[in-house]
Scaffold this active site. Sequence first.
Site, PDB file in Angstrom:
ATOM      1  N   TYR A   1      -9.154 -66.005 -58.936  1.00  0.00           N
ATOM      2  CA  TYR A   1     -10.477 -66.544 -58.590  1.00  0.00           C
ATOM      3  C   TYR A   1     -10.370 -68.047 -58.302  1.00  0.00           C
ATOM      4  O   TYR A   1     -10.884 -68.538 -57.288  1.00  0.00           O
ATOM      5  CB  TYR A   1     -11.486 -66.281 -59.718  1.00  0.00           C
ATOM      6  CG  TYR A   1     -12.841 -66.881 -59.404  1.00  0.00           C
ATOM      7  CD1 TYR A   1     -13.604 -66.383 -58.347  1.00  0.00           C
ATOM      8  CD2 TYR A   1     -13.339 -67.963 -60.125  1.00  0.00           C
ATOM      9  CE1 TYR A   1     -14.838 -66.950 -58.028  1.00  0.00           C
ATOM     10  CE2 TYR A   1     -14.567 -68.536 -59.813  1.00  0.00           C
ATOM     11  CZ  TYR A   1     -15.318 -68.015 -58.763  1.00  0.00           C
ATOM     12  OH  TYR A   1     -16.532 -68.580 -58.442  1.00  0.00           O
TER      13      TYR A   1
ATOM     14  N   LYS B   1     -11.134 -70.300 -54.801  1.00  0.00           N
ATOM     15  CA  LYS B   1     -12.069 -71.426 -54.691  1.00  0.00           C
ATOM     16  C   LYS B   1     -11.328 -72.708 -54.314  1.00  0.00           C
ATOM     17  O   LYS B   1     -11.905 -73.606 -53.688  1.00  0.00           O
ATOM     18  CB  LYS B   1     -12.870 -71.571 -55.987  1.00  0.00           C
ATOM     19  CG  LYS B   1     -13.857 -70.408 -56.188  1.00  0.00           C
ATOM     20  CD  LYS B   1     -14.869 -70.334 -55.047  1.00  0.00           C
ATOM     21  CE  LYS B   1     -15.820 -69.160 -55.135  1.00  0.00           C
ATOM     22  NZ  LYS B   1     -16.832 -69.144 -54.076  1.00  0.00           N
TER      23      LYS B   1
ATOM     24  N   LEU C   1     -21.059 -73.723 -64.459  1.00  0.00           N
ATOM     25  CA  LEU C   1     -21.705 -72.508 -64.994  1.00  0.00           C
ATOM     26  C   LEU C   1     -23.122 -72.339 -64.435  1.00  0.00           C
ATOM     27  O   LEU C   1     -23.990 -73.178 -64.688  1.00  0.00           O
ATOM     28  CB  LEU C   1     -21.814 -72.616 -66.514  1.00  0.00           C
ATOM     29  CG  LEU C   1     -20.530 -72.443 -67.329  1.00  0.00           C
ATOM     30  CD1 LEU C   1     -20.746 -72.935 -68.767  1.00  0.00           C
ATOM     31  CD2 LEU C   1     -20.086 -70.987 -67.328  1.00  0.00           C
TER      32      LEU C   1
ATOM     33  N   GLY D   1     -28.758 -64.342 -57.044  1.00  0.00           N
ATOM     34  CA  GLY D   1     -28.222 -65.611 -57.557  1.00  0.00           C
ATOM     35  C   GLY D   1     -28.382 -66.804 -56.621  1.00  0.00           C
ATOM     36  O   GLY D   1     -29.463 -67.085 -56.094  1.00  0.00           O
TER      37      GLY D   1
ATOM     38  N   PRO E   1     -20.224 -75.607 -57.852  1.00  0.00           N
ATOM     39  CA  PRO E   1     -20.976 -75.522 -59.112  1.00  0.00           C
ATOM     40  C   PRO E   1     -20.071 -75.182 -60.293  1.00  0.00           C
ATOM     41  O   PRO E   1     -18.996 -74.598 -60.138  1.00  0.00           O
ATOM     42  CB  PRO E   1     -21.957 -74.369 -58.862  1.00  0.00           C
ATOM     43  CG  PRO E   1     -21.812 -73.989 -57.424  1.00  0.00           C
ATOM     44  CD  PRO E   1     -20.455 -74.434 -57.005  1.00  0.00           C
TER      45      PRO E   1
ATOM     46  N   VAL F   1     -18.939 -58.660 -46.003  1.00  0.00           N
ATOM     47  CA  VAL F   1     -18.174 -59.772 -45.404  1.00  0.00           C
ATOM     48  C   VAL F   1     -16.667 -59.540 -45.449  1.00  0.00           C
ATOM     49  O   VAL F   1     -15.911 -60.238 -44.779  1.00  0.00           O
ATOM     50  CB  VAL F   1     -18.482 -61.154 -46.057  1.00  0.00           C
ATOM     51  CG1 VAL F   1     -19.911 -61.588 -45.830  1.00  0.00           C
ATOM     52  CG2 VAL F   1     -18.113 -61.188 -47.524  1.00  0.00           C
TER      53      VAL F   1
ATOM     54  N   THR G   1     -28.841 -61.763 -51.480  1.00  0.00           N
ATOM     55  CA  THR G   1     -29.509 -60.726 -52.270  1.00  0.00           C
ATOM     56  C   THR G   1     -29.563 -61.054 -53.756  1.00  0.00           C
ATOM     57  O   THR G   1     -30.179 -60.320 -54.522  1.00  0.00           O
ATOM     58  CB  THR G   1     -28.774 -59.390 -52.092  1.00  0.00           C
ATOM     59  OG1 THR G   1     -27.383 -59.604 -52.358  1.00  0.00           O
ATOM     60  CG2 THR G   1     -28.945 -58.832 -50.693  1.00  0.00           C
TER      61      THR G   1
ATOM     62  N   SER H   1     -16.369 -74.005 -56.037  1.00  0.00           N
ATOM     63  CA  SER H   1     -16.564 -73.915 -57.488  1.00  0.00           C
ATOM     64  C   SER H   1     -15.747 -74.989 -58.178  1.00  0.00           C
ATOM     65  O   SER H   1     -14.694 -75.401 -57.673  1.00  0.00           O
ATOM     66  CB  SER H   1     -16.125 -72.546 -58.006  1.00  0.00           C
ATOM     67  OG  SER H   1     -16.117 -72.521 -59.418  1.00  0.00           O
TER      68      SER H   1
HETATM   69  P1  NDP Z   1     -24.214 -63.123 -57.749  1.00  0.00           P
HETATM   70  O1  NDP Z   1     -23.374 -61.988 -58.204  1.00  0.00           O
HETATM   71  O2  NDP Z   1     -25.562 -63.289 -58.344  1.00  0.00           O
HETATM   72  O3  NDP Z   1     -24.352 -63.091 -56.164  1.00  0.00           O
HETATM   73  C1  NDP Z   1     -23.253 -62.815 -55.339  1.00  0.00           C
HETATM   74  C2  NDP Z   1     -23.741 -62.553 -53.929  1.00  0.00           C
HETATM   75  O4  NDP Z   1     -22.593 -62.313 -53.085  1.00  0.00           O
HETATM   76  C3  NDP Z   1     -24.632 -61.332 -53.843  1.00  0.00           C
HETATM   77  O5  NDP Z   1     -25.726 -61.630 -53.005  1.00  0.00           O
HETATM   78  C4  NDP Z   1     -23.745 -60.286 -53.201  1.00  0.00           C
HETATM   79  O6  NDP Z   1     -24.511 -59.444 -52.373  1.00  0.00           O
HETATM   80  C5  NDP Z   1     -22.826 -61.136 -52.328  1.00  0.00           C
HETATM   81  N1  NDP Z   1     -21.576 -60.455 -52.031  1.00  0.00           N
HETATM   82  C6  NDP Z   1     -20.557 -60.196 -52.873  1.00  0.00           C
HETATM   83  N2  NDP Z   1     -19.605 -59.488 -52.240  1.00  0.00           N
HETATM   84  C7  NDP Z   1     -20.042 -59.309 -50.969  1.00  0.00           C
HETATM   85  C8  NDP Z   1     -19.516 -58.655 -49.838  1.00  0.00           C
HETATM   86  N3  NDP Z   1     -18.318 -58.058 -49.871  1.00  0.00           N
HETATM   87  N4  NDP Z   1     -20.223 -58.650 -48.691  1.00  0.00           N
HETATM   88  C9  NDP Z   1     -21.431 -59.266 -48.635  1.00  0.00           C
HETATM   89  N5  NDP Z   1     -21.975 -59.907 -49.673  1.00  0.00           N
HETATM   90  C10 NDP Z   1     -21.292 -59.919 -50.826  1.00  0.00           C
HETATM   91  O7  NDP Z   1     -23.327 -64.429 -58.026  1.00  0.00           O
HETATM   92  P2  NDP Z   1     -23.583 -65.979 -57.705  1.00  0.00           P
HETATM   93  O8  NDP Z   1     -24.870 -66.198 -57.054  1.00  0.00           O
HETATM   94  O9  NDP Z   1     -23.291 -66.718 -58.935  1.00  0.00           O
HETATM   95  O10 NDP Z   1     -22.373 -66.245 -56.692  1.00  0.00           O
HETATM   96  C11 NDP Z   1     -22.555 -66.788 -55.416  1.00  0.00           C
HETATM   97  C12 NDP Z   1     -21.382 -67.703 -55.084  1.00  0.00           C
HETATM   98  O11 NDP Z   1     -21.353 -68.793 -56.005  1.00  0.00           O
HETATM   99  C13 NDP Z   1     -20.004 -67.018 -55.180  1.00  0.00           C
HETATM  100  O12 NDP Z   1     -19.222 -67.455 -54.090  1.00  0.00           O
HETATM  101  C14 NDP Z   1     -19.447 -67.563 -56.491  1.00  0.00           C
HETATM  102  O13 NDP Z   1     -18.043 -67.598 -56.503  1.00  0.00           O
HETATM  103  C15 NDP Z   1     -20.042 -68.962 -56.491  1.00  0.00           C
HETATM  104  N6  NDP Z   1     -20.096 -69.637 -57.785  1.00  0.00           N
HETATM  105  C16 NDP Z   1     -20.783 -69.074 -58.833  1.00  0.00           C
HETATM  106  C17 NDP Z   1     -20.836 -69.747 -60.051  1.00  0.00           C
HETATM  107  C18 NDP Z   1     -21.528 -69.174 -61.258  1.00  0.00           C
HETATM  108  O14 NDP Z   1     -21.260 -69.647 -62.382  1.00  0.00           O
HETATM  109  N7  NDP Z   1     -22.423 -68.208 -61.107  1.00  0.00           N
HETATM  110  C19 NDP Z   1     -20.179 -71.044 -60.224  1.00  0.00           C
HETATM  111  C20 NDP Z   1     -19.488 -71.521 -59.059  1.00  0.00           C
HETATM  112  C21 NDP Z   1     -19.475 -70.838 -57.885  1.00  0.00           C
HETATM  113  P3  NDP Z   1     -24.469 -57.835 -52.328  1.00  0.00           P
HETATM  114  O15 NDP Z   1     -24.070 -57.350 -53.655  1.00  0.00           O
HETATM  115  O16 NDP Z   1     -25.827 -57.452 -51.862  1.00  0.00           O
HETATM  116  O17 NDP Z   1     -23.454 -57.567 -51.281  1.00  0.00           O
HETATM  117  C1  8X3 Z   2     -17.737 -69.987 -61.412  1.00  0.00           C
HETATM  118  C2  8X3 Z   2     -17.463 -70.978 -62.474  1.00  0.00           C
HETATM  119  O1  8X3 Z   2     -16.027 -71.514 -64.481  1.00  0.00           O
HETATM  120  O2  8X3 Z   2     -16.965 -69.269 -64.336  1.00  0.00           O
HETATM  121  O3  8X3 Z   2     -17.106 -70.360 -60.229  1.00  0.00           O
HETATM  122  O4  8X3 Z   2     -15.131 -69.927 -62.934  1.00  0.00           O
HETATM  123  S1  8X3 Z   2     -16.339 -70.385 -63.593  1.00  0.00           S
END
Ligand code: NDP
Ligand code: 8X3
Length: 255
Positions: A150, A154, A182, A11, A180, A58, A9, A137
């Site tokens: 956090y 990861k 940032l 990112g 990934p 989840v 939904t 991450s």
């Molecule tokens: P967003 O907040 O944009 O997206 C997070 C997604 O996770 C949403 O679609 C949300 O959906 C879903 N989500 C969160 N909690 C639940 C839940 N309990 N049940 C079902 N779905 C859930 O963040 P990102 O796209 O950045 O994050 C995606 C992944 O990437 C994460 O695992 C994050 O740790 C990882 N990541 C992100 C980085 C960054 O800098 N952005 C860097 C490294 C890793 P909804 O709210 O609809 O449930």
């Molecule tokens: C997300 C990257 O550096 O914000 O996993 O933790 S950081």
Amino acid sequence: MIAMVTGATSGIGRSCALRFARGGYDIIATGRNSTNLEEVAHEIESLGRKVLTLRYDVRSREECIKAVESIPQQWRDIDVLVNNAGLALGLEPEYEGSYDDWETMVDTNIKGMLYMIRLLVPGMRERGRGHVINIGSVAGDAAYSGGGVYCATKAAVKTISDALRIELVDTPVRVTNVKPGLVETNFSRVRFHGDNDRADNVYKGIEPLTGEDVADVAFYAASAPAHVQIAEVLVLATNQGSGSVVFRNNQLEKK
Ligand code: NDP
Ligand code: 8X3
């Protein structure tokens, strides 16, 4: 071919769903936000692919089981699982952190990912075909102040991915951990509980990755020849040297 993406939904997950759709996959898109789920479903359909949406949390083992059991027969042969749903909450030191935030991170990033593996990998083994792509991450490689829980979740994504890869070594099923740095998404808005100014500062003075950049890496791993297993990929913005070293506003920043 069918790809199931958790957290589609927003990112990175949303970008993965669209990238795999563009690459010829039909998509099982999951998340909690129904409006966003409908939006991504329309986009997938406009790319000429089929889409099945599943709305569930989840963190709940029961909801994960029910959701997977509800998948119609024609959608059951899932080729790729992108375990992406996840979040960070807060940046307080461990001696001041929120119990609730810790539990939400552990329940989502570790337990939610494990439930999906437990539910979908048996079918992949039986079919002799499949790929689990976990979104880890750079935060799993080294801790930073305020990131203890956090970063630990990861690091767990890495350990769980590594063990699964070893367990599946005698099968064609592949396991990839995409790590990934940032990425500008809703991640920091969620982390700072809706404080958008604080969230925007995370990405100021540097060109961060986009969700599409990360989705390209995940798609590349899935598209590699069958004998090639991209085990782990660390993907950083060019001006990010590690989890704690960033060149921002023409200045070296070390957290
Ligand atoms: P967003 O907040 O944009 O997206 C997070 C997604 O996770 C949403 O679609 C949300 O959906 C879903 N989500 C969160 N909690 C639940 C839940 N309990 N049940 C079902 N779905 C859930 O963040 P990102 O796209 O950045 O994050 C995606 C992944 O990437 C994460 O695992 C994050 O740790 C990882 N990541 C992100 C980085 C960054 O800098 N952005 C860097 C490294 C890793 P909804 O709210 O609809 O449930
Ligand atoms: C997300 C990257 O550096 O914000 O996993 O933790 S950081």
